[in-house]
Design an enzyme around this catalytic site. Structure first.
Site, short mmCIF file in Angstrom:
data_model
loop_
_atom_site.label_atom_id
_atom_site.label_comp_id
_atom_site.label_asym_id
_atom_site.label_seq_id
_atom_site.Cartn_x
_atom_site.Cartn_y
_atom_site.Cartn_z
N GLY B 43 65.39 -44.51 16.61
CA GLY B 43 66.29 -43.46 17.08
C GLY B 43 67.67 -44.05 17.30
N LEU B 44 68.49 -43.36 18.06
CA LEU B 44 69.84 -43.87 18.28
C LEU B 44 69.80 -45.26 18.87
CD1 LEU B 44 71.64 -40.68 19.53
CD2 LEU B 44 71.87 -41.84 17.35
N ALA B 45 68.92 -45.47 19.84
CA ALA B 45 68.88 -46.76 20.49
C ALA B 45 68.36 -47.84 19.54
CB ALA B 45 68.02 -46.69 21.75
N HIS B 267 64.97 -27.67 30.63
CA HIS B 267 66.14 -26.97 30.13
C HIS B 267 65.91 -25.47 30.26
CE1 HIS B 267 69.31 -25.74 27.42
NE2 HIS B 267 69.75 -26.97 27.39
N ARG B 331 71.29 -26.51 35.44
CA ARG B 331 70.05 -26.40 34.68
C ARG B 331 68.80 -26.27 35.55
NH1 ARG B 331 70.31 -30.91 29.78
NH2 ARG B 331 71.98 -29.90 28.66
N HIS B 402 62.56 -31.08 28.48
CA HIS B 402 63.59 -31.44 27.52
C HIS B 402 63.86 -32.93 27.47
CE1 HIS B 402 67.11 -31.04 25.14
NE2 HIS B 402 67.91 -31.44 26.09
N ARG B 436 69.81 -35.82 34.19
CA ARG B 436 70.75 -36.29 33.18
C ARG B 436 71.77 -35.20 32.88
NH1 ARG B 436 71.39 -35.50 27.79
NH2 ARG B 436 69.45 -34.39 27.50
N LEU B 442 72.71 -39.25 24.20
CA LEU B 442 73.15 -39.86 22.95
C LEU B 442 74.05 -41.05 23.28
CD1 LEU B 442 73.97 -36.65 20.88
CD2 LEU B 442 71.84 -37.94 21.02
C1 FAD Z 1 66.33 -30.50 21.26
C2 FAD Z 1 67.04 -31.62 21.92
C3 FAD Z 1 68.43 -31.60 22.00
C4 FAD Z 1 69.11 -32.64 22.61
N1 FAD Z 1 70.47 -32.56 22.66
C5 FAD Z 1 71.15 -33.58 23.22
C6 FAD Z 1 72.56 -33.56 23.24
O1 FAD Z 1 73.19 -32.61 22.79
N2 FAD Z 1 73.21 -34.59 23.78
C7 FAD Z 1 72.55 -35.66 24.30
O2 FAD Z 1 73.20 -36.59 24.74
N3 FAD Z 1 71.20 -35.72 24.27
C8 FAD Z 1 70.49 -34.71 23.75
N4 FAD Z 1 69.12 -34.77 23.74
C9 FAD Z 1 68.44 -35.97 24.20
C10 FAD Z 1 68.49 -37.07 23.14
O3 FAD Z 1 68.36 -36.52 21.87
C11 FAD Z 1 67.40 -38.13 23.27
O4 FAD Z 1 67.28 -38.52 24.57
C12 FAD Z 1 67.73 -39.38 22.47
O5 FAD Z 1 68.01 -39.03 21.15
C13 FAD Z 1 66.63 -40.39 22.51
O6 FAD Z 1 66.90 -41.42 21.60
P1 FAD Z 1 66.01 -42.73 21.51
O7 FAD Z 1 66.66 -43.63 20.54
O8 FAD Z 1 65.80 -43.27 22.84
O9 FAD Z 1 64.59 -42.28 21.02
P2 FAD Z 1 64.09 -41.35 19.80
O10 FAD Z 1 65.18 -40.82 19.01
O11 FAD Z 1 63.11 -40.43 20.39
O12 FAD Z 1 63.36 -42.37 18.85
C14 FAD Z 1 62.09 -42.87 19.12
C15 FAD Z 1 61.73 -43.80 18.01
O13 FAD Z 1 60.61 -44.56 18.39
C16 FAD Z 1 59.62 -44.50 17.41
N5 FAD Z 1 58.34 -44.64 18.11
C17 FAD Z 1 57.90 -43.97 19.18
N6 FAD Z 1 56.69 -44.42 19.55
C18 FAD Z 1 56.37 -45.40 18.70
C19 FAD Z 1 55.24 -46.25 18.56
N7 FAD Z 1 54.22 -46.20 19.36
N8 FAD Z 1 55.24 -47.13 17.53
C20 FAD Z 1 56.28 -47.20 16.67
N9 FAD Z 1 57.38 -46.43 16.78
C21 FAD Z 1 57.42 -45.54 17.77
C22 FAD Z 1 59.82 -43.20 16.72
O14 FAD Z 1 59.29 -43.27 15.44
C23 FAD Z 1 61.33 -43.13 16.71
O15 FAD Z 1 61.84 -43.84 15.63
C24 FAD Z 1 68.41 -33.72 23.15
C25 FAD Z 1 67.03 -33.75 23.07
C26 FAD Z 1 66.35 -32.71 22.48
C27 FAD Z 1 64.86 -32.73 22.48
#
Ligand code: FAD
Ligand code: HEM
Ligand code: SF4
Ligand code: FES
Lengths: 251, 641, 233
Positions: B43-45, B267, B331, B402, B436, B442
């Site tokens: 994901g982003l992180a 949400h 919210r 959410h 949050r 993001l």
């Molecule tokens: C509908 C929606 C809208 C949103 N809108 C906003 C917004 O407008 N602004 C904002 O700031 N935030 C928003 N958020 C929140 C934000 O999108 C998320 O918090 C953020 O993208 C999380 O990023 P991440 O990199 O931590 O994890 P994720 O993007 O969830 O990535 C998780 C990754 O881990 C991998 N993974 C998970 N478990 C395993 C495992 N056991 N083994 C191997 N791989 C695994 C997955 O394959 C994936 O690649 C929104 C969330 C939702 C649900």
């Protein structure tokens, strides 16, 4: 409120990449108009499991039309009948009681079947790997507003950047060409000054990779644009060719 | 014995991060390729971290569940990303962004972390633009901003309604460039099952190849978990279907502390559930509340067409209760009140779990064109999913889970209490406290991935001898792999009568009802009992179809649901422990008569970090407290009356 | 950088060349049509025109060789693109349906290979009969003897099956161009979001005019039994 519909399903079964596939038929009598297409398949799978049978595998994740995981070919149309809609966003109210629905995986030699309706789309990753990026080091970027970009260009770039990588374009193309996917990325980047610098290398490398993956030629059928859930225009493909010609001529 | 040291650098708030960067140990560039780093999650992180670290020269192994890194759940974020650029010149600054975020988190986060987040926010925007992220622009050609989530300044950058997608594709493309250069080994359709510890340090992971079912062992010098949030414990949430807690939970069971598990954001404006088959909930931008009016019929079971219900028989409960904020309350308040009216039996629709969001007055006042220009896309989306025309009939909405603020406990360097095990993005607990702010997840994910981890990981690695390999035939790998295999075998051999989804849905209902929008002591205790008995039934009566050596999505789900059961119990314990209402955590016992939250800074100004002890019928966890010290901001109570 | 050869062999390169050769062939058709209308100019004009062409000698051979090359290259590309389909999709669909809307799948685009192939066969016959076929010789006042192609045209088109055959083949070319005349410009990257409709419309108009032009001659000759007043005697 809503009554149940009966739907006659026919879907592809294939136990593994090398196994021989076949169609299986099943009647679902508890389909509700508010269900999404994938929720209908969930219900099918629940029924199958309660009978001790193996569920049908299909790909999905977001179910919001943005991740590009889902990619079913429904009655011969990639993502089904609804314009600009991925099949996870397709609702059963688009069907009526007694309808017959055939579900197939996207068919392309470059997308081998993994199981049932799930295919391997790693070819798309490799196309992006070949050049679908801007080479910029983390932390080395200048101020975001240093280069103004005309709103029109930014908007156009966005139109192409909207691609979700689902592969419907390939699935629907009579030639199984990946031109829309590939050119969408090329056009996204080349419409922005940041992406313009590597333009020539990018188009040459990505085109070569696309062909190497075994996708077919493009005959300008435009079917890709018609099924694309993001309605990406085949103008991207035209751009890609012009860029390619320019890259070759400039040497 | 675990001692919690957040390792917050000394000095004034504005200098902490830059000074820390200067003082951290470095790995020399030519030595970096001798270190391997496992990054779970794209994901982003995770994506940003993989791209940046590979570019620095480290050898990276990246894992994700989906068939491509680009499909991580971050792709679905819509609204935008905050940064303190102050381009609109409306008085924004790093300080203000910091302050809003810490206040928004209801003072349950660390000052130093949040300040750093605000500080690097600007670099994120620069980086994204350089990658070709097509943010919205003004006619001047400069970047556009909007105000989001009630902020008083316009600091949110956005790319139509697809900000997460565009940011993720930027990170993904940067990552693919490194794959091409051979610096990232790229594993898709792999699920992490176990962290492998050798001499107390994270040294690798066990994964399952989701295509072949093979259990694989991967060794490295450090492991980063960027595996996202656990909102799917509720079964229905706005998260993607594959979002899960498994990676974080298995790390927790290996000793990593889990912080603030009960902090879950709900949400208020999602499309409601239409039936049992419902598989997920879809979010609609809360900007809708700017013009829509929220109401329910005053009479129970009033099934007239909403337009036929006269004004005096409508209960505009938000406007009545909160005359000054009305429909624009935060919210959590909006969500909680929606649940309250539905609990009273006033909910609408077939399920009784929805309220109206009515645009009749706005359309009458501003005209259909104005409303359509503002919300056209959202209205179309609603019409497509709900099958009703929101221009002529009020929308039905309901709150949905959410975002999860809780997650693995990490120090300032984003390292968990297990040396070498890091956590980033939604998977850690770090920056959002008890709530949050919109558009800041993001920001946090990218801040962690692009800017924080690439610096702090060097500090850890510099102390390790380069090129040290124990080999995956080391006993620790064997044991972990065996454990993973055993869990799979066990699940497949139960051969019970209820499906996995059935269990998950039932679990979700318990969690939603009792550990959801508002909580009571009794409810939480019931929840724990309910969860335990359901879990026991799960392990004896679940039906897991298919084979282990093949693609088998239901087997994947089974493992994740098993972990959700344990997490759910911990969430209840955490909520039970926290005798206060703060942020999204509302304990009904701790509110004023008017329903305002009563926060207890004296006793609960800490991070609850839970240590896994045992799970033998019941979950045993030990609580560790990281006290939060506020040196730079003054704690205030919220009020929205 | 790829060499030109490598570029020409690539998917995009091949498509660019389909476009270029397609447009070249269309241009040739325009010139060909203009020549055909010499039949209406004066009794001698048509034969003098063809004679002139023939007297160009080496230049004509070069032009003809060029044309032949274009036809063959174009056919080769078309056929290889068509053959590539099977490879790119080894297992086909049980059900397949176009989505309509933005799709340009239609009778024309789907039958490019059929229409193209028919054109190829026709070209052989056509060249055989008009270029190498037997013709009477004719002499105009003060000139040398030349082939009376004009009479050959008139004689041929008064025979119903020849006239009909031509009309059928010309309709197939029309079909080919209904897709081709727009497609070629997309292959060359000339079309974009805003002008593609215009190109499509232009392609239809061009194709219809061109083909009406061609078809008019056999129809007219047949309908008037070769004695129509438009044909100059
Ligand atoms: C509908 C929606 C809208 C949103 N809108 C906003 C917004 O407008 N602004 C904002 O700031 N935030 C928003 N958020 C929140 C934000 O999108 C998320 O918090 C953020 O993208 C999380 O990023 P991440 O990199 O931590 O994890 P994720 O993007 O969830 O990535 C998780 C990754 O881990 C991998 N993974 C998970 N478990 C395993 C495992 N056991 N083994 C191997 N791989 C695994 C997955 O394959 C994936 O690649 C929104 C969330 C939702 C649900
Ligand atoms: C007078 C002769 C011809 C003309 C004017 C002509 C014109 C065209 C044009 C303009 C195109 C579109 C090119 C593009 O899409 O880039 C085209 C495509 C095509 N032509 Fe022709 N053509 C002629 C003869 C032939 C012949 C002899 C064949 C033999 C097989 C042929 C087969 C094809 C095929 C298969 C395509 C489609 C290519 C694809 O799928 O991309 N054509 N033609
Ligand atoms: S171009 Fe459209 S159809 Fe093709 S992969 Fe992208 S989104 Fe899917
Ligand atoms: S499941 Fe994500 S696009 Fe359909």
């Amino acid at each position: 409120m809503s009554t149940n519909m009966t739907i006659y399903l026919r879907y592809w079964r294939q136990s593994g990449p090398k196994a021989k596939g076949y169609f299986e038929d099943r009647t679902l009598s508890t389909v509700n108009e508010h269900m999404s297409f994938l929720e209908m398949l969930d219900v099918l799978n629940e029924e199958l499991q309660l009978e001790g049978k193996e569920p049908v595998e299909f790909d999905y994740d977001c179910r919001e039309g943005i991740c590009g995981s889902c990619n079913l070919v429904i009655n011969g149309q990639a993502h089904g009948p609804k314009k600009g809609t991925a099949c996870c966003q397709l609702h059963m109210r688009n069907y009526s009681d007694g309808d017959h629905i055939t579900i197939e995986p996207p068919r392309a030699s470059a997308f081998p079947v993994i199981k049932d309706l799930v295919v391997d789309r790693s070819a798309f990753d490799r196309i992006i790997e070949a050049g679908g990026y801007v080479s910029v080091k983390t932390g080395s970027a200048q101020d975001a507003n240093a280069i103004p970009i005309q709103k029109n260009d930014a908007d156009l770039a966005f139109d192409y950047a909207a691609c979700i990588g689902c592969g419907a374009c390939v699935a629907a193309c009579p030639n199984a060409s990946a031109s829309l996917f590939t050119s969408a990325k090329i056009s996204h980047l080349s419409h922005l000054p940041q992406g313009n610098v590597e333009r020539s290398n990018r188009v040459l490398a990505m085109v070569e990779q696309m062909e190497g993956e075994g996708f077919g030629d493009c005959s300008n059928f435009g079917e890709c644009e018609a099924v694309c859930p993001k309605e990406i225009s085949i103008a991207a493909i035209a751009d890609m060719r012009r860029d390619y010609a320019r890259a070759v001529i400039q040497g | 014995m675990i001692t919690l040291d957040a390792k917050i650098p000394d000095g004034p708030l504005e200098k902490k991060w830059s000074r820390h960067k200067k003082e951290m140990k470095l790995v020399a560039p030519n030595n970096r390729r001798k270190y391997e780093i496992i990054i779970v999650g794209t994901g982003l992180a995770g994506g940003a971290a993989a791209a940046s670290m590979a570019e620095m020269g480290y050898k990276v192994k990246s894992f994700c569940i989906q068939d491509s890194a680009r499909r991580a759940h971050s792709i679905a974020a819509q609204g935008g990303i905050n940064a303190a650029k102050n381009y609109p010149n409306d008085g924004d600054s790093v300080w203000r962004l910091f302050y809003d975020t810490i206040k928004g988190g209801d003072y349950r986060s660390r000052e130093a972390n949040v300040y750093r987040l605000a500080e690097v926010s600007n670099n994120i925007i620069d980086q994204a633009v350089a990658q070709g992220v097509p943010f919205a622009r003004e006619y001047s050609g400069l970047l556009a901003n909007r105000s989001f989530g009630g902020a008083q300044v316009s600091r949110t950058f956005y790319a139509r309604g697809q900000t997460g997608q565009q940011l993720l594709l930027g990170a993904y493309q940067a990552m693919m460039r490194q794959v091409e250069l051979g610096r990232i080994e790229y594993y898709t359709r792999h699920e992490m099952f176990e962290v492998v510890l050798i001499d107390g340090k994270a040294r690798g992971i066990i994964t399952r190849d989701l295509v072949t079912g093979e259990i694989c062992q991967h060794e490295a010098d450090a492991v980063i978990l960027a595996t996202g949030g656990y909102g799917n414990v509720f079964y229905l949430s706005t998260n993607a279907k594959n979002s899960n807690v498994t990676a974080a939970w298995r790390a927790h069971k290996k000793g990593a502390l889990f912080a603030n598990p009960s902090f879950v954001q709900v949400h208020p404006t999602c499309i409601p559930v239409s039936g049992d088959y419902q598989s997920k909930l879809t979010l609609m931008s809360e900007s809708l509340r700017n013009d829509g009016r929220v109401w329910v019929p005053r009479k129970k079971g009033d099934d007239r067409h909403p337009n036929d219900i006269p004004e005096d028989e409508r209960l505009y409960y938000l406007e009545e209760k909160y005359p000054s904020f009305g429909n624009l309350v935060p919210r959590d308040v909006a969500s909680r009140n929606a649940k309250l009216v539905c609990d009273r039996g006033l909910g609408i629709g077939g399920t009784g779990l929805a309220v109206y969001l009515d645009f009749r007055d706005a359309i009458a006042h501003d005209g259909k064109d104005v409303i359509s220009a503002k919300y056209g896309n959202l209205f179309d989306m609603y019409a497509n999913i709900a099958g009703e025309d929101p221009y002529t009939r009020p929308m039905r909405i309901f709150p949905a889970v959410h975002y999860t603020m809780g997650g693995l406990w990490v120090d300032y360097n984003l390292m968990t209490n297990i040396p070498g095990l890091f956590a980033a993005g939604e998977a850690n607990f770090s920056d959002h406290g008890a709530n949050r702010l919109g558009a800041s997840a993001l920001m946090q994910g990218l801040s962690d991935g692009y800017f924080v981890l690439p610096s702090t990981i060097g500090n850890y690695l510099a102390d390790l001898k380069p090129d040290t390999r124990y080999g995956t035939d080391h006993e620790a790998f064997d044991i972990a792999a065996k454990k993973a295999q055993e869990t799979i075998d066990r699940l497949l051999n139960i051969n019970g009568k209820r499906t996995i989804i059935d269990f998950h849905r039932t679990l979700g209902r318990i969690v939603w009802d009792k550990i959801g929008i508002s909580r009571t002591k009794e409810g939480l205790k019931e929840a724990i009992a309910d969860i335990r008995s359901l879990r026991d039934e799960f392990w004896t009566n679940v039906y897991v179809p298919g084979e282990k050596n093949n693609y088998n999505k239901y087997l994947e789900f089974a493992g994740r649901v098993a972990d959700f059961f344990e997490l759910a119990e911990l969430m209840a314990m955490d909520a039970l422990n926290r005798n206060e209402s703060c942020g999204c955590h509302l304990r009904e016992e701790f509110q004023t008569e008017e329903g305002e939250a009563i926060r207890n800074d004296k006793d609960y100004s800490y991070v609850s970090a839970w240590e896994f002890k045992n799970r033998n019928g019941v979950l045993e966890e030990a609580l560790h407290k990281e006290e939060l010290n506020f040196e730079f901001v003054e704690l205030k109570q919220r009020s929205y009356k | 950088m790829p060499t030109i050869i490598k570029a020409l062999k690539s998917q995009v390169g091949r498509k660019l060349m389909t476009g270029i050769t397609g447009i070249a062939l269309m241009l040739f058709l325009v010139v060909h049509l203009a020549g055909n209308y010499a039949i209406f100019a004066s009794a001698e004009a048509f034969n003098i025109y063809t004679k002139k062409l023939e007297s160009l000698g080496i230049l004509l051979y070069m032009a003809e060789a060029g044309l032949l090359f274009f036809v063959l290259y174009h056919s080769y590309l078309g056929i290889s693109i068509w053959l590539g389909k099977r490879k790119a999709r080894a297992v086909g669909y049980e059900v397949y349906k176009s989505r309509g809307g933005a799709s340009r799948q239609n009778v024309a685009s789907r039958s490019m290979i059929l229409s193209g192939f028919t054109i190829l066969v026709f070209l052989v016959v056509h060249i055989w009969s008009f270029k190498f076929g037997e013709t009477e010789m004719i002499m105009y006042a003060g000139g040398e003897p030349m082939r009376d192609l004009r009479q050959l045209v008139i004689d041929s088109f008064t025979i119903w099956y020849i006239a009909l055959g031509y009309i059928v083949v010309l309709s197939l070319i029309m079909l080919h161009l209904f897709h081709g005349a727009w497609s070629a410009f997309t292959s060359l990257g000339v079309t974009n979001k805003s002008n593609t409709q215009a190109f499509k419309l232009g392609a239809y108009i061009f194709t219809i005019l061109l083909m009406l032009g061609f078809i008019f001659i056999p129809i007219y000759i047949f309908a008037t039994g070769g004695m129509g007043s438009l044909i100059a005697y």
